[in-house]
Design a protein around this motif. Structure first.
Motif, PDB file in Angstrom:
ATOM      1  N   ALA A   1      31.088  51.040  57.572  1.00 62.40           N
ATOM      2  CA  ALA A   1      32.316  50.650  58.257  1.00 62.40           C
ATOM      3  C   ALA A   1      33.380  51.735  58.082  1.00 62.40           C
ATOM      4  O   ALA A   1      33.438  52.400  57.059  1.00 62.40           O
TER       5      ALA A   1
ATOM      6  N   GLY B   1      29.255  47.631  62.272  1.00 65.87           N
ATOM      7  CA  GLY B   1      30.131  47.770  63.427  1.00 65.87           C
ATOM      8  C   GLY B   1      31.542  47.258  63.209  1.00 65.87           C
ATOM      9  O   GLY B   1      32.416  47.463  64.042  1.00 65.87           O
ATOM     10  N   GLN B   2      31.779  46.591  62.090  1.00 64.53           N
ATOM     11  CA  GLN B   2      33.125  46.102  61.812  1.00 64.53           C
ATOM     12  C   GLN B   2      33.882  47.100  60.958  1.00 64.53           C
ATOM     13  O   GLN B   2      33.323  47.680  60.035  1.00 64.53           O
ATOM     14  N   ASP B   3      35.152  47.296  61.283  1.00 64.76           N
ATOM     15  CA  ASP B   3      35.997  48.243  60.572  1.00 64.76           C
ATOM     16  C   ASP B   3      37.139  47.506  59.894  1.00 64.76           C
ATOM     17  O   ASP B   3      37.644  46.503  60.404  1.00 64.76           O
TER      18      ASP B   3
ATOM     19  N   GLU C   1      38.195  44.890  62.725  1.00 65.69           N
ATOM     20  CA  GLU C   1      38.026  45.226  64.130  1.00 65.69           C
ATOM     21  C   GLU C   1      36.572  45.583  64.429  1.00 65.69           C
ATOM     22  O   GLU C   1      35.857  46.074  63.563  1.00 65.69           O
ATOM     23  N   GLN C   2      36.198  45.306  65.669  1.00 62.31           N
ATOM     24  CA  GLN C   2      34.873  45.692  66.143  1.00 62.31           C
ATOM     25  C   GLN C   2      34.993  46.063  67.607  1.00 62.31           C
ATOM     26  O   GLN C   2      35.564  45.299  68.399  1.00 62.31           O
ATOM     27  N   ASP C   3      34.500  47.235  67.957  1.00 59.85           N
ATOM     28  CA  ASP C   3      34.549  47.740  69.331  1.00 59.85           C
ATOM     29  C   ASP C   3      35.970  47.719  69.884  1.00 59.85           C
ATOM     30  O   ASP C   3      36.200  47.351  71.045  1.00 59.85           O
TER      31      ASP C   3
END
Length: 160
Positions: free
Chosen positions: A24, A67-69, A111-113
């Motif tokens: 991430a 994929g999650q930040d 956040e994701q995408d």
């Protein structure tokens, strides 16, 4: 021998790329560190603290789904204990376990995408910081890290 090197190098490269995409992204921002309630008074010690907490959040973010930040803004810090200035180059921090518990005020988002999945603002405090089991006992800021770890587990990961 050369026929073994190329496939091995390709495999290592592919593994490195896969590992890089799985981690991430973490952004940690400190808002006016010099005006926070209780942080180290020397700039080099403050910078060291910032790096230490940033690395801690990077470790925590590895627990997020791929994929999650994680984005964290540290708004205020009140470290466990009280500081007693000693010599000009080093202060002594003493914990008594009464009123000197750790507190951290933060704002976060996952956040994701490019979309915010969840976010919030928390004022964390651990009044029982000396009584709790602490898996960070051998590290700097272990009381704060234990408190942040509990918050991350209960507030951030529980939603997943």
């Amino acid at each position: 021998m050369h026929h073994l090197i190329r496939p091995a190098a390709c495999a290592l490269l592919a593994f490195g790329l896969a590992a890089g995409t799985a981690s991430a992204a973490v952004t940690v921002t400190y808002v006016n560190t010099e005006k926070m309630t209780d942080v180290p008074r020397f700039e080099t010690d403050r910078k060291s603290m910032e790096i230490d907490f940033r690395e801690f959040f990077e470790e925590q973010a590895k627990k997020l789904p791929a994929g999650q930040d994680l984005k964290v803004e540290i708004l205020d810090i009140d470290l466990a204990g009280d500081v007693f200035p000693r010599v000009p180059i080093r202060d002594v921090r003493v914990t008594q376990g009464t009123y000197d518990f750790p507190r951290i005020h933060l704002r976060y988002s996952i956040e994701q995408d490019g979309k915010v999945l969840r976010s919030g603002e928390r004022e964390l405090a651990d009044r029982n910081y000396q009584l709790n089991a602490n898996s960070y006992r051998s590290e700097m800021y272990h009381y704060e890290k234990q408190m942040l770890s509990e918050w991350f587990r209960k507030d951030v990961l529980a939603v997943n």
